[in-house]
Design an enzyme around this catalytic site. Structure first.
Site, short mmCIF file in Angstrom:
data_model
loop_
_atom_site.label_atom_id
_atom_site.label_comp_id
_atom_site.label_asym_id
_atom_site.label_seq_id
_atom_site.Cartn_x
_atom_site.Cartn_y
_atom_site.Cartn_z
N ASP A 63 -30.58 15.81 -25.77
CA ASP A 63 -30.45 15.93 -26.88
C ASP A 63 -31.33 17.17 -27.28
O ASP A 63 -32.80 16.93 -27.65
CB ASP A 63 -30.56 14.55 -28.24
CG ASP A 63 -30.51 14.59 -29.53
OD1 ASP A 63 -29.59 15.85 -29.42
OD2 ASP A 63 -30.97 13.66 -29.87
N LYS A 65 -31.20 19.66 -29.62
CA LYS A 65 -29.87 20.36 -31.32
C LYS A 65 -30.38 21.62 -30.41
O LYS A 65 -31.26 22.15 -31.85
CB LYS A 65 -30.36 19.58 -32.04
CG LYS A 65 -30.36 17.52 -32.07
CD LYS A 65 -30.65 17.56 -33.04
CE LYS A 65 -30.97 15.81 -33.35
NZ LYS A 65 -31.70 14.83 -32.31
N LEU A 66 -29.38 22.54 -30.45
CA LEU A 66 -29.90 24.16 -30.01
C LEU A 66 -29.40 24.32 -31.98
O LEU A 66 -28.08 24.60 -31.79
CB LEU A 66 -28.78 24.83 -28.88
CG LEU A 66 -29.89 24.43 -27.34
CD1 LEU A 66 -29.06 24.64 -26.12
CD2 LEU A 66 -31.21 24.22 -27.35
N ASP A 68 -30.14 28.51 -32.74
CA ASP A 68 -30.73 29.93 -32.57
C ASP A 68 -29.17 31.34 -32.65
O ASP A 68 -28.33 31.01 -33.68
CB ASP A 68 -31.53 30.05 -31.05
CG ASP A 68 -32.36 30.62 -31.25
OD1 ASP A 68 -32.44 31.75 -31.66
OD2 ASP A 68 -33.50 30.65 -30.73
N PRO A 70 -26.68 33.53 -31.51
CA PRO A 70 -25.45 32.85 -30.30
C PRO A 70 -25.98 33.38 -29.14
O PRO A 70 -26.24 32.60 -28.08
CB PRO A 70 -24.32 34.08 -30.70
CG PRO A 70 -24.69 33.85 -32.14
CD PRO A 70 -25.67 33.68 -33.02
N THR A 122 -29.09 12.11 -39.06
CA THR A 122 -28.99 10.54 -39.93
C THR A 122 -30.39 10.26 -40.69
O THR A 122 -30.40 8.98 -41.90
CB THR A 122 -29.11 9.67 -38.71
OG1 THR A 122 -29.55 10.14 -37.78
CG2 THR A 122 -27.19 9.17 -38.27
N ARG A 183 -28.47 0.23 -36.81
CA ARG A 183 -29.33 -1.11 -37.10
C ARG A 183 -28.81 -2.23 -37.34
O ARG A 183 -27.85 -2.43 -37.75
CB ARG A 183 -30.32 -0.95 -38.05
CG ARG A 183 -31.09 0.72 -37.85
CD ARG A 183 -32.22 0.79 -37.37
NE ARG A 183 -32.86 1.50 -37.15
CZ ARG A 183 -33.24 2.40 -36.21
NH1 ARG A 183 -31.78 2.39 -35.26
NH2 ARG A 183 -33.53 3.55 -36.28
O1 C5P Z 1 -35.27 5.03 -32.42
P1 C5P Z 1 -33.60 5.07 -33.36
O2 C5P Z 1 -32.47 4.22 -33.20
O3 C5P Z 1 -33.42 6.08 -34.85
O4 C5P Z 1 -33.52 6.74 -32.43
C1 C5P Z 1 -31.98 7.16 -32.69
C2 C5P Z 1 -32.29 8.97 -31.50
O5 C5P Z 1 -30.60 9.57 -31.97
C3 C5P Z 1 -33.20 9.71 -32.38
O6 C5P Z 1 -33.66 10.07 -30.90
C4 C5P Z 1 -32.53 11.26 -32.82
O7 C5P Z 1 -33.81 12.15 -32.13
C5 C5P Z 1 -31.36 10.96 -32.76
N1 C5P Z 1 -30.78 11.14 -33.33
C6 C5P Z 1 -30.00 10.85 -34.82
N2 C5P Z 1 -29.61 12.07 -35.79
C7 C5P Z 1 -28.22 12.87 -35.71
C8 C5P Z 1 -29.04 13.07 -33.52
C9 C5P Z 1 -29.70 12.42 -33.12
O8 C5P Z 1 -30.97 10.31 -34.54
N3 C5P Z 1 -28.25 13.08 -36.01
#
Ligand code: C5P
Length: 240
Positions: A63, A65-66, A68, A70, A122, A183
């Site tokens: 993960d 998330k590049l 930059d 192209p 998120t 959650r």
């Molecule tokens: O601890 P938690 O369940 O919140 O972890 C979620 C993981 O998902 C983290 O590693 C976070 O970097 C990743 N993530 C995110 N939202 C995104 C993309 C990735 O929470 N849109």
């Protein structure tokens, strides 16, 4: 044997160091298949550590998330595509040319690595979003980014569980949907747009990314089992 529900869980390995990560991975061997490596452990262990994890029979979701220009993203993807990584994230905000070049880089190397476009983090709530994107509704950005990911023909999307109904109104519905912000019960951390595992599966998630609800639990294995059981209930609901 990993069952269907276990196969849908991606554990985010957001732990302090490689030793702790190795210990966790050996504790959980046989309980899940997919694990997510973020910037921290990638910085510490690089590709050799990813290979070590793969040798333990896990699939690696890198993960990064590049985001930059192209050409730079294409070169990074080319460097990673032949390494046996299951999936790599790119930021959907990087735009069509970046996503298309990333795919071209992956296809040139010919690896199996899935490319996943992050739509909106998120952790973004409306206030944080408005501050950096004034005048643009988050739902419009979500739709636009999901559509661009589909048009660029990358493999999947990363989005909040609450965004799935919006994404499913776009061409993005046909892509693999990887969903963090999970959650099992109400929590008070930096994740703003969350759902429980059953709800996320019912809303159309293909994979759930879970970190702290397992990592911070007093009994990690029990927490993992609770989540897998909730995924199972969601899958059952879809079958019925
Ligand atoms: O601890 P938690 O369940 O919140 O972890 C979620 C993981 O998902 C983290 O590693 C976070 O970097 C990743 N993530 C995110 N939202 C995104 C993309 C990735 O929470 N849109």
């Amino acid at each position: 044997m990993i069952n269907e529900a276990q196969n849908k869980l991606i554990l985010a390995l957001d732990v302090e160091n490689l030793t702790e990560c190795r210990q966790l991975l050996s504790e959980l061997q046989g309980e899940l298949k997919h694990v997510k490596i973020g910037h921290q452990l990638y910085a510490k262990g690089g590709i050799p550590f990813l290979k070590e994890i793969m040798a333990m029979d896990y699939k690696v979701f890198l993960d990064l998330k590049l985001h930059d220009i192209p050409n730079t993203v294409r070169m990074a993807v080319e460097a990673l595509a032949g390494e046996g990584i299951w999936a790599l994230t790119l930021h959907g905000a990087g735009g069509r040319a970046m996503l298309e070049d990333a795919k071209a880089g992956r296809d040139k190397v010919g690896g199996e690595m899935n490319l996943l476009g992050v739509t909106v983090l998120t952790s973004m709530n409306n206030e944080l979003w408005e501050e950096v994107t004034p005048g643009c509704a988050m739902s419009d950005a979500l739709k636009a980014r999901a559509t661009v990911c589909a048009d660029a023909e990358i493999d999947g999307l990363v989005c909040s569980p609450l965004d799935l109904p919006i994404i499913n109104e776009t061409k993005g519905k046909n892509l693999i949907k990887v969903v963090p912000g999970i959650r099992p019960s109400a929590g008070g951390d930096d994740q703003a747009r969350t759902a429980n595992p059953k709800g996320a599966i019912m809303a159309g998630a293909d994979f759930l990314v879970v970190g702290r609800p397992i990592l911070k639990a007093p009994d990690r294995l029990a927490a993992l089992h609770t989540i897998v059981n909730e995924i199972k209930e969601g899958l059952q609901w879809k079958e019925d």
